[in-house]
Design a protein around this motif. Structure first.
Motif, PDB file in Angstrom:
ATOM      1  N   UNK A 233      38.113  30.370  46.428  1.00 48.86           N
ATOM      2  CA  UNK A 233      37.734  30.240  45.020  1.00 48.86           C
ATOM      3  C   UNK A 233      37.957  31.563  44.271  1.00 48.86           C
ATOM      4  N   UNK A 234      37.681  32.686  44.922  1.00 50.96           N
ATOM      5  CA  UNK A 234      37.909  33.987  44.288  1.00 50.96           C
ATOM      6  C   UNK A 234      39.384  34.172  43.960  1.00 50.96           C
TER       7      UNK A 234
ATOM      8  N   UNK B 252      42.153  39.029  42.590  1.00 52.76           N
ATOM      9  CA  UNK B 252      42.919  39.218  43.807  1.00 52.76           C
ATOM     10  C   UNK B 252      42.425  40.379  44.675  1.00 52.76           C
ATOM     11  N   UNK B 253      41.964  41.454  44.073  1.00 50.58           N
ATOM     12  CA  UNK B 253      41.460  42.578  44.870  1.00 50.58           C
ATOM     13  C   UNK B 253      40.233  42.146  45.674  1.00 50.58           C
ATOM     14  N   UNK B 254      39.336  41.404  45.027  1.00 50.86           N
ATOM     15  CA  UNK B 254      38.128  40.942  45.714  1.00 50.86           C
ATOM     16  C   UNK B 254      38.477  39.926  46.799  1.00 50.86           C
ATOM     17  N   UNK B 255      39.372  38.977  46.487  1.00 52.83           N
ATOM     18  CA  UNK B 255      39.715  37.968  47.493  1.00 52.83           C
ATOM     19  C   UNK B 255      40.443  38.588  48.683  1.00 52.83           C
ATOM     20  N   UNK B 256      41.251  39.615  48.439  1.00 52.77           N
ATOM     21  CA  UNK B 256      41.925  40.273  49.572  1.00 52.77           C
ATOM     22  C   UNK B 256      40.907  40.890  50.528  1.00 52.77           C
ATOM     23  N   UNK B 257      39.892  41.558  49.966  1.00 51.07           N
ATOM     24  CA  UNK B 257      38.846  42.144  50.818  1.00 51.07           C
ATOM     25  C   UNK B 257      38.125  41.060  51.615  1.00 51.07           C
TER      26      UNK B 257
END
Length: 573
Positions: free
Chosen positions: A62-63, A69-74
């Motif tokens: 969902x992120x 994208x930076x948050x979902x990659x983490x």
């Protein structure tokens, strides 16, 4: 959210069952997916540890969907490194691969693609394997590796798990074929995809495939069929409210209307795309739209508007070509790194073997010394051979990055760099040079009438004809599409006009034959000279481009010298 509905957190009687119900919802019922995701995060402590990692994966999905994208990659990296569940980790890797492509982090994308491809034989879960192969197809298609993209799409088609739609792998196959310029309006794969993605069950995919078919009609010279299809699917496109489909429909409509000569309607559709598009960056819709607007304004004699539209088209086309080049370079770089790693692994293996041999040699003295020397020489020979092959591959790749993939002449970026360097050298010694801009006349008509394969053959043939009239010191490059640039070094104005006229005449006399079809082509040529325009690259290109534009206005198939102090010198048929 739950308290607003008058429910408490405890209203979730079975969090595990709710988690299972939530898995298929992201693409089938996204609003419901978001609601249930919120419920699950409120009762996360009641889930088993492996289920908590599954929930984290859905949160990361969902992120990414929301564009963070930076948050979902983490989040994806945390799942891959710490979940301990290969199925969830492989799913996260597949989505991370897709995200790298979206954010144009091509080197990371192709490195991850290599790791997933190597791991694919160990992935036994059918749904996870299905997801990984689809993302591998998408990533390798992005790299220009069409055959591999088709291969992975067909793997997914042959093993669609229960509960998964057969639409996705067939649509991926169509995308791979279209990206590799292998798709036609009558391709069986396109018909198969439309059958697998009915509008009732897969409205967005169905509309996207229909728009692909309309685009093929336009580029195959069938604008009437394209317009009929666009009119038929217009209600579905509007109902889906999916921005990429709306823009694609407008661009295809503008292209078809322009091909039919309905300039007013074509301009209206094109301006709707411009109004909806973003400025700068890489936007294929805007690029194609400005090309349509340029041709309309040129046809109606609006010189200033045509030039403005062409500049915008050229900038977007350059950004697109640079992005294609960046993808290809990233893929080749990753492959070179992979080769280097294999070489290092083999080298370490040989070193370990040498250590074992040396331990044995210590006991055998003289005989062992001879064996050691022989093995050492063999290792050195292998190392030298591998290093030689690696260096040769790197040099070859560097050379290819400077060339246009179709015609094998300099690409625009390298050509302009070499021209600027040469002009600086000529300026120091007061040398003369001539900038020649060549544009093939009515090239779109050739593509639309005989197909892009014939268009590519014409471009290659024209390059071969031009080379026959150039010297080793002259610079030759493709500026984009059907436009080429030549810098004639140490060339007077009279010599430049003579050479340009010989090239124009040779192209006019040449006939390109392919599959029993013969095509003739003419060209318009614009010239600018350093003795009148100076040694500034931008100024020289501007004068040559102005001369080329005047050649187009003068009836095409002619050579025009841009010289503000004198009357035009026009060599026409």
């Amino acid at each position: 959210m739950f308290w607003q509905a008058g429910l408490a957190v405890d209203a979730v009687a079975d969090p595990s069952a709710l988690l299972k119900q939530t898995w298929p919802l992201p693409v089938t019922d996204h609003p419901r997916f978001v609601r249930q995701l919120a419920q699950l995060n409120r009762v996360v402590s009641r889930l088993a540890p492996d289920e908590q990692w599954q929930l984290r994966y859905l949160d990361a999905w969902e992120t990414m969907y929301e564009g963070e994208y930076a948050k979902s990659e983490a989040q994806f990296r945390d799942i891959i490194q710490h979940s301990g569940d290969p199925r969830v980790a492989d799913r996260a890797s597949a989505l991370l691969l897709s995200q790298y492509g979206i954010t144009r982090r091509y080197t990371e994308a192709f490195e991850l693609a290599n790791r997933l491809a190597a791991r694919l034989p160990q992935i036994t879960n059918a749904k996870v394997r299905f997801m990984v192969t689809l993302n591998l197809s998408q990533s390798l298609g992005l790299a220009g590796q069409t055959d591999l993209a088709i291969h992975y799409a067909r793997i997914a088609m042959d093993a669609v798990p229960a509960g998964e739609s057969p639409c996705y792998p067939v649509a991926s196959l169509v995308v791979a074929l279209e990206t590799g310029h292998r798709l036609k309006s009558d391709s069986p794969e396109l018909r198969q995809a439309l059958a697998a993605c009915p509008a009732a069950k897969e409205p967005v995919y169905n509309a996207d495939l229909m728009l692909t078919l309309a685009d093929r009609y336009v580029h195959e010279g069938q604008p009437h069929r394209a317009l009929a299809l666009l009119d038929r699917i217009a209600p579905s496109v509007e109902a889906n409210d999916y921005a990429p489909n709306r823009l694609s429909a407008l661009v295809s409509r503008a292209q078809a209307l322009a091909a039919l000569g309905d300039d007013d309607a074509a301009r209206k559709a094109a301006l709707a795309v411009v109004a909806a598009g973003k400025s700068g960056g890489i936007d294929a819709w805007l690029k194609d739209t400005y090309k349509v607007l340029y041709r309309i304004e040129s046809r109606q004699g609006h010189a200033a508007a045509a030039l403005d539209d062409y500049k915008k088209y050229a900038a977007l086309d350059k950004a697109y070509l640079d992005d294609v080049s960046a993808r290809a370079m990233a893929y080749q770089t990753v492959q070179q790194h992979l080769l280097a790693q294999r070489l290092e692994t083999e080298k370490l293996g040989r070193q370990n073997a040498l250590l074992r041999v040396r331990q044995t040699l210590d006991a055998k003295k003289a005989e062992a010394n001879h064996l050691y020397l022989a093995l050492l020489l063999m290792v050195l020979a292998f190392a030298v051979l591998w290093m030689f092959r690696l260096k040769r591959s790197q040099l070859r790749f560097k050379m290819l990055s400077h060339l246009d993939g179709l015609t094998a002449v300099f690409n625009r970026q390298h050509f302009m760099g070499e021209v600027e360097r040469t002009l600086r050298l000529l300026e120091r010694r007061a040398g003369a040079a001539c900038m020649v801009f060549i544009d093939l006349d009515h090239f779109k008509h050739i593509n639309d009438t005989f197909g892009h394969a014939m268009g590519d053959e014409v471009l290659r043939h024209i390059v071969a004809v031009c080379r026959q009239h150039l010297r080793a010191v002259d610079l030759f490059g493709r500026l984009g599409g059907e436009e080429f640039g030549i810098l004639l070094v140490e060339c007077s104005s009279g010599q430049g006009v003579a050479i340009a006229e010989r090239i124009r005449l040779a192209i006019e006399m040449a006939t390109v034959e392919s599959d029993g079809v013969a095509v003739g082509v003419s060209t318009s040529v614009g010239l600018a000279f350093t003795d009148s325009s100076g040694y500034d690259l931008q100024c020289l290109c501007k004068q040559a481009d102005a001369a080329l534009y005047r050649a187009k206005r003068g009836g095409r198939n002619c050579v025009v010298v841009d010289d503000e102090g004198d009357a035009d010198r026009l060599a026409a048929v």
